[in-house]
Design an enzyme around this catalytic site. Structure first.
Site, short mmCIF file in Angstrom:
data_model
loop_
_atom_site.label_atom_id
_atom_site.label_comp_id
_atom_site.label_asym_id
_atom_site.label_seq_id
_atom_site.Cartn_x
_atom_site.Cartn_y
_atom_site.Cartn_z
N LYS A 22 -1.80 46.65 -54.30
CA LYS A 22 -1.20 45.69 -53.50
C LYS A 22 -1.77 45.60 -52.13
CE LYS A 22 3.41 45.10 -55.55
NZ LYS A 22 4.78 45.66 -55.34
N TYR A 61 5.40 36.13 -59.69
CA TYR A 61 6.72 36.75 -59.51
C TYR A 61 7.95 35.79 -59.66
CZ TYR A 61 5.02 41.16 -57.44
OH TYR A 61 4.64 42.33 -57.46
N ASN A 110 4.75 48.29 -51.01
CA ASN A 110 4.94 49.69 -51.69
C ASN A 110 3.59 49.89 -52.53
OD1 ASN A 110 5.51 47.66 -53.48
ND2 ASN A 110 7.81 48.35 -54.02
N HIS A 170 2.10 47.65 -58.13
CA HIS A 170 2.81 46.92 -59.04
C HIS A 170 2.63 47.49 -60.54
CE1 HIS A 170 4.80 43.70 -61.51
NE2 HIS A 170 3.67 43.91 -62.53
N GLU A 211 1.86 39.73 -68.55
CA GLU A 211 1.45 39.92 -67.40
C GLU A 211 -0.43 40.33 -67.55
OE1 GLU A 211 5.07 41.80 -64.73
OE2 GLU A 211 3.49 42.98 -65.07
#
Ligand code: ADP
Ligand code: MG
Length: 140
Positions: A11, A51, A114, A117, A128
Site C-alpha cells: 500500500k 474495495y 497498514n 492488502h 482480486e
C-alpha cells in the site's frame, strides 16, 4: 497441501517509505513466490471498485483517498495454502493487535495505513487477481 494463489498489494504508506523489498522478503521467507507484479497508481474508480465490499463502512471514503494517495505494488503470490500463509505473515488489520514478526507489526503505521492488502479467501483471491492481472501476466 494445496498450491494456491493470492492477491497481495503493498500500500501507499509502504511504497512512500521505500520498504517494498523488505516486505516482500518477509513473504518470500514464508515460502511465497511472486509470480506477477506491477507498480501502479490506482484511479479513484479502480480503488472504489476494488474495495466495493467495504462501501457501507464508515471508513470507505478515507480508505479510497489513502489508496490513491501514492503508488501501490499489486502482485500475485503463489505457494502452499497461499491465502492463509500470506494473511498470517501480514498480521492483524490493526498493527496494535498484530503478532510479533508480522509485516503489520513491523511496518504498519495505524489501522488504515497498514502497509499491505491480502485476499481473505480462495474465492476472493481469484476475483482480486483477475481485477489486476490476465492469465498471461502470471508466470509461475
Ligand atoms: P484487512 O486488510 O486486514 O483484510 P479489512 O478488509 O477489514 O482488513 O479492511 C480493509 C482495509 O480498510 C484495511 O486493511 C485498512 O486499510 C482499512 N481499515 C479497516 N478498518 C479500518 C478502520 N477502523 N479505520 C480506518 N481504516 C480501516
Ligand atoms: Mg480484507
Amino acid at each position: 497441501m494445496a498450491i494456491e494463489r493470492t492477491l497481495s498489494i503493498i500500500k501507499p504508506d509502504a511504497t512512500e517509505r521505500n520498504i517494498t523489498g523488505k516486505i516482500n522478503a518477509m513473504f518470500e521467507d514464508a515460502g511465497l513466490r511472486i509470480v506477477a507484479q506491477r507498480r501502479i497508481r490506482l484511479s479513484r474508480e479502480q480503488a472504489e471498485a476494488f474495495y466495493d465490499v467495504h462501501k457501507e463502512r464508515s471508513f470507505f471514503g478515507e480508505l479510497v483517498d489513502y489508496m490513491i494517495s501514492g503508488p501501490v505494488v499489486a502482485q500475485v503470490l503463489e505457494g502452499e495454502n497461499a491465502v492463509l500463509a500470506h494473511r498470517t505473515v501480514m498480521g492483524a488489520t490493526n498493527p496494535a493487535q498484530a503478532d510479533e514478526g508480522t509485516v503489520r507489526k513491523e511496518f504498519a503505521l495505524n489501522v488504515q495505513e497498514n502497509s499491505v492488502h491480502g485476499s481473505d479467501s480462495v474465492e476472493n483471491a481469484a476475483k482480486e487477481i483477475s481485477f489486476f492481472f490476465s492469465d498471461a501476466e502470471i508466470v509461475g
